[in-house]
Design a protein around this motif. Structure first.
Motif, PDB file in Angstrom:
ATOM      1  N   UNK A  30       6.280   6.338  -8.134  1.00 58.64           N
ATOM      2  CA  UNK A  30       5.283   6.730  -9.114  1.00 58.64           C
ATOM      3  C   UNK A  30       5.755   5.596 -10.828  1.00 58.64           C
TER       4      UNK A  30
ATOM      5  N   UNK B 253      -6.983  13.882 -18.719  1.00 58.80           N
ATOM      6  CA  UNK B 253      -7.365  14.311 -17.769  1.00 58.80           C
ATOM      7  C   UNK B 253      -8.076  16.026 -18.151  1.00 58.80           C
TER       8      UNK B 253
ATOM      9  N   UNK C 130       0.592  -1.584   0.545  1.00 53.72           N
ATOM     10  CA  UNK C 130      -0.254   0.085  -0.052  1.00 53.72           C
ATOM     11  C   UNK C 130       0.767   1.143   0.267  1.00 53.72           C
TER      12      UNK C 130
ATOM     13  N   UNK D  17      -2.441   8.180  -7.048  1.00 56.68           N
ATOM     14  CA  UNK D  17      -2.592   8.072  -5.690  1.00 56.68           C
ATOM     15  C   UNK D  17      -3.112   8.526  -4.686  1.00 56.68           C
TER      16      UNK D  17
ATOM     17  N   UNK E  52       2.609   1.738  -3.019  1.00 52.99           N
ATOM     18  CA  UNK E  52       1.347   2.498  -4.353  1.00 52.99           C
ATOM     19  C   UNK E  52       1.079   3.968  -3.697  1.00 52.99           C
ATOM     20  N   UNK E  53       1.106   3.871  -2.585  1.00 52.85           N
ATOM     21  CA  UNK E  53       1.163   6.097  -2.500  1.00 52.85           C
ATOM     22  C   UNK E  53       1.656   6.694  -2.996  1.00 52.85           C
TER      23      UNK E  53
ATOM     24  N   UNK F 203       2.754   9.896 -13.347  1.00 56.78           N
ATOM     25  CA  UNK F 203       1.994  11.462 -14.010  1.00 56.78           C
ATOM     26  C   UNK F 203       2.233  11.495 -14.672  1.00 56.78           C
TER      27      UNK F 203
ATOM     28  N   UNK G  39      -7.717   4.531   0.642  1.00 57.97           N
ATOM     29  CA  UNK G  39      -7.279   3.800   2.528  1.00 57.97           C
ATOM     30  C   UNK G  39      -7.382   4.119   3.289  1.00 57.97           C
TER      31      UNK G  39
ATOM     32  N   UNK H 201       0.622  -6.070  -2.491  1.00 58.20           N
ATOM     33  CA  UNK H 201      -0.864  -6.504  -2.440  1.00 58.20           C
ATOM     34  C   UNK H 201      -1.989  -7.301  -2.025  1.00 58.20           C
TER      35      UNK H 201
ATOM     36  N   UNK I 222      -4.570  12.053  -9.846  1.00 56.87           N
ATOM     37  CA  UNK I 222      -3.341  11.427  -9.831  1.00 56.87           C
ATOM     38  C   UNK I 222      -3.931  10.476  -9.131  1.00 56.87           C
TER      39      UNK I 222
END
Lengths: 543, 99, 637
Positions: B25, B98, B18, C614, B21-22, B92, C621, B37, C612
């Protein structure tokens, strides 16, 4: 079980698919095939609708030619159709008007004629433009027909809402020639406004539909079947507590009042009718909006009789405001199509007034009014559309002296106008007078005030006619050609029906009256008796 | 050995995945962390299966593995094609959709 | 024989339909076709009269029920006709004068390119007017009532390219609509009160009492007043009189037929037909009398000041109908005389209008009497027929108007009491003014020196006598103007003819009939004398003098248009404009504001969505953590 009603609804639906699937093309030949196929489908629908009317027995059961197919069994939803007198005449109206509208809109979807598309016929969106337009109209017809025939509340709701989708594209995608550079923006504004208003109404109604189901289920009626529910309500087997009944009534009524439209929920109508093509405008006001008033009669009164009676005076006041307000605004309009839209708002006031006056004259009158308003407004609007297509402007001030250059067009416009102002001898008079009489016998003051509406109607119609058709010939209309054969074929049946139903409305009243009596008995109302009754006039005897 | 220890290990692995993932990049690393995970949850499922003495957990673990395999196939293909066109594996940088 | 009654209406209706739908093919002979249909209708009328005369008085009324029109439970409207002495009188007047005017129009409209349509409208008018007088219930009468309004609208605005004509037509229709509202409400009241609006059950016939007898006087007064409102609109009575003057924009035959002889008298018919209601509602009757008296003087004053020959005659029409309405308001004393004056007026006023049309025809469509003068030598037939009409209308002894007007004045005195004196005085004053303005018209047009002016294109007028299609109707009508009144009065034949329908009562007049006749004649002579002193002895100025305040007001129709404009039109259009603003800014503004607010809020909320992966994962989460924590917390509690 006969399959007539399903066939009546399925033919235009299948026709819509077929029309949409026809080979795309930009040449006139391919387009003409599309148009002829669509017209043929609508005429076939008319034949089926006529068969429904013939097979319908005025003295028979409330719902006839019924059909029922299982749909979502766990919620007791069935796809059931049934024709009652009120539904039958409206089915006929729809089936008559759609071919007329198709014929009137013959060139409206040609990319090089109508606004809303770029002039280049070869672009992707223009290649299928004609097919799309005609298919959408047939799709609307199919959905409207199901709405008029559905005897299942859920089925009605689904089609009542689904109608918005093709209508949205019709309003947003196809405009008349009068559009300036601003028109695309105004048209999309009108389409979105139409969609949002009606969606909001529909959502409120959905909540009420679910609420109704929950309450009915609690008492052992796990069904959406309208005759079962209304029967249970009438017999006292299904008891809804008054507060809940009022809330549910308002939920249903709100959706119908938006669609009808009732003052003050009307503001989407002038935009939608003003920006779309004349044919679409007729479809909106003469056909789609009628589903709203029709549903008031069939659902509001049948399912919630006590709440209907509670709210009747308030609704009458709103409709009275609508009559005067619509007429006054029509007087103040500069745009021909918006003027007709406001006139329609005034007429919808009459229809709703007739429904909630709770007299047999009022409700029979309101039902006839739906039919007659459809025919007369179609005549006026379509002729206005012909006029606009010649000059490319919707502004009244751009016209003048048309009767000199195009007398038949001007004459047709005048007949449409006279029908709109309810000239005795033409069909709308019969219905308007019935509504007024029906209202007067129960609510004299409201009836008298509403009568002022007939003066205002004369004012806006005659001012419109005077400014556009009479006076010296303006340079801008010089050389304008008169109605062509196709256009005459549009006007002639409408004018003929207007006169015929004005002189001899009996065939319609015979079908409508029993249904109205049934509706009235659902709300436990009887006509106010005259103070000094006299015997009916002796028929046919000579002294 | 106390089967609960496997659960601790599964929790640890999941947390590592986790956080990866956060924080990271690079698409490949992200992908590996997601796999981590998934495998942590597989481990936990198998452990529960052992603890409860039935086969439910193991069956679900098989499902997870099949889905994970399918996901790897599609995911890696996408990442490779993105890398080919944009010469970057950073998540990114892919922002065509977007607003 | 009775099957002829529907044909009476059907003949001109068929003519109208044929001419409108027939297209250019009929341009060459369409006008003769229309005239033939009108004549056919007249022939039917004569046949029906003959058949009626052959029956006993009690059996003269004939009912024909054609079909059920609007059947809705208690609401039963039928298409049925009732032919009695009253309706046959109207039928003959309408078709007779109508046929003559069709004939006249053949000449008058010879050069109009839309002549076929003109005749179609004339036929349409005849059909609607016949429907009006033959209907056996108020709702069907209403159809004819608005039908004649439509025909009048189409014919006033026949020369639509003139904005003034189009405006006048619209105005006539609108003002009439206000009256129609009255008829509408009257029918609704009848239905709510009696459950019927058919003549038979409601009003009763000879010997049988109608339902009206059971109703309260208040209800009947309300019905009566609403019927009066309707009559005011159609018959151009105060306060709905303003359209008649403008209606003169229409072609002259139209003015003669519709706005003099027939349609405008429909109000008198309505009141007379509803006699049973009015007889039981004295307050309504008083209002009728007041309206009649006021209009009588009003129209006469307007007639004195107008220089436009047709508008002067229109003022006179208004005034003469005032006489009829007044007589009808008097109740059984007056009904018969109202109708009698209506018929004689139909002859002489139609004749006067046709004469005026003939004069205009010869004078390049000039209407200003100050530009006429000395025409008697150039148009002898027109002069003689117009002159006979003139003598008839002022009540010259022995001519039609003398008998009918004299009877009304007698009846006014016979009302009794102070009322009788006032009404008698008003009618006498009216007679004097009538003599004054008609003499003025006569002197300005046919006597004195020539004051002719070239028209707008510089053509000098060359007055000439009109073709014989125009002369014949004028001559026939002149005969009517001379002899009708005398014939009707002989042995009181008209009284005996109509009495079974309308009823009749002799009032007690404070003056003997002979005295009344003498005073009336004196008043007439005085009016003629004053007029001669003012217009006959000295040359008439071509440009009208400024005149007194009353004259100036009368030239502007006694400020009626200014009044309507200030009280109705201007506030009305202001209200419409305000509502347009309210609709787009108020109602729509509210909705649009709501939409804008939602839009603003969501564009702020959108910022959270930064694209983004994340940060989405983090919020997932976070959310999971919150959920788990909450679950645990709940369990531990």
């Amino acid at each position: 079980m006969s399959y007539l009603l399903t066939a009546t609804c399925a033919v235009p639906a299948a026709g819509a698919v077929l029309t949409a699937a026809l080979p795309a093309g930009t040449d006139d030949g391919r387009r003409r095939v599309t148009k002829i196929v669509a017209l043929a489908v609508s005429l076939a629908t008319l034949a089926l609708a006529a068969l429904v009317a013939v097979r319908f027995e005025p003295g028979g059961a409330r719902y006839q030619l019924t059909e029922s197919y299982s749909w979502i069994r766990s919620f007791g939803i069935t796809f059931s159709l049934g024709a009652d007198g009120i539904g039958t005449v409206l089915v006929l109206l729809t089936a008559v008007l759609v071919p007329v509208v198709l014929l009137a809109s013959w060139h409206d979807a040609d990319p090089e004629r109508g606004a809303g598309g770029t002039a280049d016929p070869a672009t992707f969106e223009n290649r299928r433009r004609t097919q799309a337009f005609f298919a959408l109209i047939l799709a609307v017809e199919a959905m409207v027909l199901v709405s008029f025939l559905a005897t299942d509340v859920f089925v009605f709701y689904v089609f009542f809402e689904a109608m918005l989708i093709p209508m949205y594209f019709l309003i947003g995608g196809f405009g008349d020639r009068a559009g300036g550079p601003e028109s695309a923006r105004q048209r999309s504004y009108a389409a979105v406004k139409f969609l949002l208003y009606n969606l909001l109404g529909g959502l409120v109604m959905l909540a009420a539909v679910i609420g109704l189901y929950v309450i009915a289920q609690d008492q052992g009626f796990a069904t959406f079947d309208l005759p079962t529910l209304t029967g249970a309500v009438a017999d006292g087997k299904l008891v809804v507590n008054p507060t809940a009944e009022k809330a549910l009534f308002l939920g249903f009524f709100f959706a119908f009042a938006v669609k009808a439209p009732l003052w003050p929920l009307h503001t989407w109508l002038p935009n939608a009718m003003g920006e779309s093509t004349a044919g679409t405008a007729v479809l909106i006001t003469a056909v789609v909006d009628k589903v709203g008033t029709f549903a008031m009669l069939r659902f509001c009164l049948g399912l919630f009789p006590d709440a209907s009676k509670t709210f009747a005076p308030a609704i009458l006041v709103l409709s009275l405001i609508g009559i005067m307000y619509g007429a006054l605004l029509a007087v103040g309009q500069k745009d021909i199509k918006r003027l007709i839209a406001y006139a329609s708002i005034s007429h919808f006031g009459f229809i709703i007034m007739g429904i909630f006056a709770m007299t047999s004259q009022g409700q029979s009158g309101a039902t006839l009014y739906m039919v007659n308003h459809g025919i007369s407004t179609a005549a006026l609007m379509l002729v206005a559309g012909f006029l606009i297509s010649r000059r490319g402007s919707r502004l009244i001030a751009d016209y003048g002296g048309v009767q000199k250059v195009a007398p038949v067009l001007a004459g047709s416009f005048l007949i449409g106008g006279l029908a709109t102002l309810s000239l005795p001898g033409l069909a709308p008079f019969v219905s308007e007078f019935l509504v007024l009489v029906g209202t007067f016998t129960r609510y004299p003051v409201i009836g008298i005030i509403a009568t002022f509406g007939i003066v205002l109607a004369a004012l806006y119609v005659l001012v419109l006619y005077q400014r556009t058709m009479t006076g010296p010939v303006k340079d801008s209309v010089r050389g304008m050609h008169d109605l062509k054969v196709r256009e005459l074929a549009v006007v002639a049946p409408l004018v003929a029906l207007t006169i015929l139903l004005g002189v001899y409305p009996k065939p319609l009243t015979d079908i409508v009256n029993p249904a109205v009596d049934a509706t009235l008995s659902q709300v436990h109302e009887t006509d106010p008796a005259p103070a000094h009754p006299v015997a009916a006039t002796p028929g046919g005897e000579q002294k | 050995m106390n089967p609960v220890n496997y659960l601790y290990l599964a929790g640890l692995l999941f947390t590592i995945g986790a956080s990866g993932v956060l924080i990271r990049r690079n698409a490949i690393v992200l992908f590996m962390c997601v796999e981590l995970m998934l495998n942590a949850s597989n481990l936990a499922l198998v452990t529960f299966s052992r603890l409860h003495g039935n086969l439910d957990g193991q069956i679900i673990a098989f499902f997870t593995m099949v889905v994970a395999a399918a996901e790897v196939v599609v995911g890696l293909a996408i990442i490779v094609s993105i890398f080919r066109t944009r010469h970057s594996a950073s998540v990114d940088d892919s922002n065509l959709m977007k607003l | 024989m009775n099957s002829l009654i529907p044909l009476l209406v059907a003949a001109p209706l068929a003519g109208a339909a044929l001419l409108l739908l027939g297209g250019r093919r009929l341009d060459r002979f369409g006008h003769w076709l229309a005239t033939a249909f009108a004549a056919l209708s007249f022939a039917f009328g004569l046949a029906l009269l003959a058949s009626m005369l052959g029956r006993e008085t009690a059996e003269r009324q004939v009912d024909v029920n054609l079909f059920s029109w609007i059947p809705v439970n208690g609401f039963q409207a039928d298409v049925g006709f009732q032919l009695d002495q009253l309706s046959i009188t109207f039928v003959l007047l309408i078709t007779g004068v109508g046929t003559l005017i069709h004939l006249y129009s053949v000449g008058y409209m010879a050069h109009d390119e839309r002549r076929r349509r003109f005749f179609a409208y004339l036929n349409l008018f005849l059909a609607a007017m016949l429907l009006l007088v033959l209907a056996d219930n108020y709702l069907l009468l209403y159809v004819g009532w608005e039908g004649v309004g439509l025909a009048s609208y189409l014919l006033i605005g026949f020369w639509q390219h003139k904005p003034s004509a189009a405006t006048a037509a619209k105005k006539a229709f609108l003002v009439n609509r206000v009256g129609d509202m009255g008829l509408s409400i009257a029918i609704m009241l009848m239905f709510a009160e009696f459950g019927s609006f058919a003549f038979g059950p409601l009003l009763g016939s000879e010997g049988t009492a109608g339902a009206v007898g059971q109703a309260s006087e208040g209800k009947l007064t309300a019905i009566g007043l609403m019927l009066l409102l309707a009559a005011c609109g159609k018959s151009a009575q105060v306060p709905l009189q303003s359209w008649l003057g403008d209606a003169m924009e229409g072609p002259t035959p139209v003015s003669a037929l519709i706005h003099a002889a027939t349609m405008v008298t429909a109000g008198v018919y309505l009141i007379t037909r509803s006699a049973s209601i009015f007889n039981l509602a004295p307050d309504a009757q008083t209002t009728v009398v007041v309206v009649g008296a006021v209009t009588l003087i009003f129209g006469a004053i307007v007639g004195c000041a107008k220089d436009d020959i047709k508008k002067a005659l229109a003022g006179s029409t208004m005034s003469q109908i005032g006489y009829m309405i007044l007589a009808a308001g008097l109740g059984p004393i007056g009904y018969v005389y109202a109708i009698m004056h209506l018929v004689t007026h139909g002859f002489f006023k139609a004749g006067l209008f046709l004469g005026a049309g003939s004069v205009m025809h010869g004078m390049n469509d000039e209407v200003n009497m100050r530009h006429y003068g000395g025409l008697r030598k150039y148009m002898p037939v027109t002069f003689v027929t117009f002159g006979l009409g003139y003598l008839a209308i002022i009540g010259f002894p022995g001519l039609s108007g003398f008998f009918s007007k004299d009877k009304i004045i007698e009846a006014a005195f016979a009302k009794g009491g102070t009322e009788g004196w006032i009404l008698g005085g008003v009618t006498l004053l009216g007679a004097a003014i009538t003599a004054f303005y008609m003499t003025r018209v006569m002197l300005l047009t046919f006597f004195g020196e020539k004051r002719w002016q070239p028209d707008a294109e510089g053509h000098e007028p060359h007055p000439h006598e009109s073709p014989s299609t125009m002369k014949i109707p004028m001559i026939v009508l002149a005969f009517g103007s001379v002899f009708a009144g005398g014939l009707f009065t002989l042995n009181s034949s008209f009284l005996h003819w109509l009495e079974p329908v309308t009823g009749h009562a002799e009032g007690d007049s404070p003056l003997s009939p002979l005295t009344v006749t003498l005073i009336t004649t004196l008043c007439m002579v005085a009016g003629v004398a004053v007029s001669y002193l003012m217009y006959g002895r000295s040359p008439v100025p071509v440009v009208p003098p400024v005149g007194s305040a009353l004259t100036r007001a009368a030239r502007r129709d006694l400020l009626q248009d200014d009044f309507n404009h200030a009280v109705l039109v201007r506030p009305g259009s202001a209200l419409a404009a305000a509502l347009v603003y309210f609709d787009s800014r108020g109602l729509d503004g509210f909705v649009n504001g709501l939409a804008a607010t939602i839009g603003g809020v969501s564009s702020r909320l959108r910022r959270i969505q930064n694209g983004y992966v994340r940060s989405y994962a983090l919020s997932m989460f976070g959310g999971t953590l919150v959920l788990v924590a909450t679950t645990l917390l709940m369990r531990s509690v």
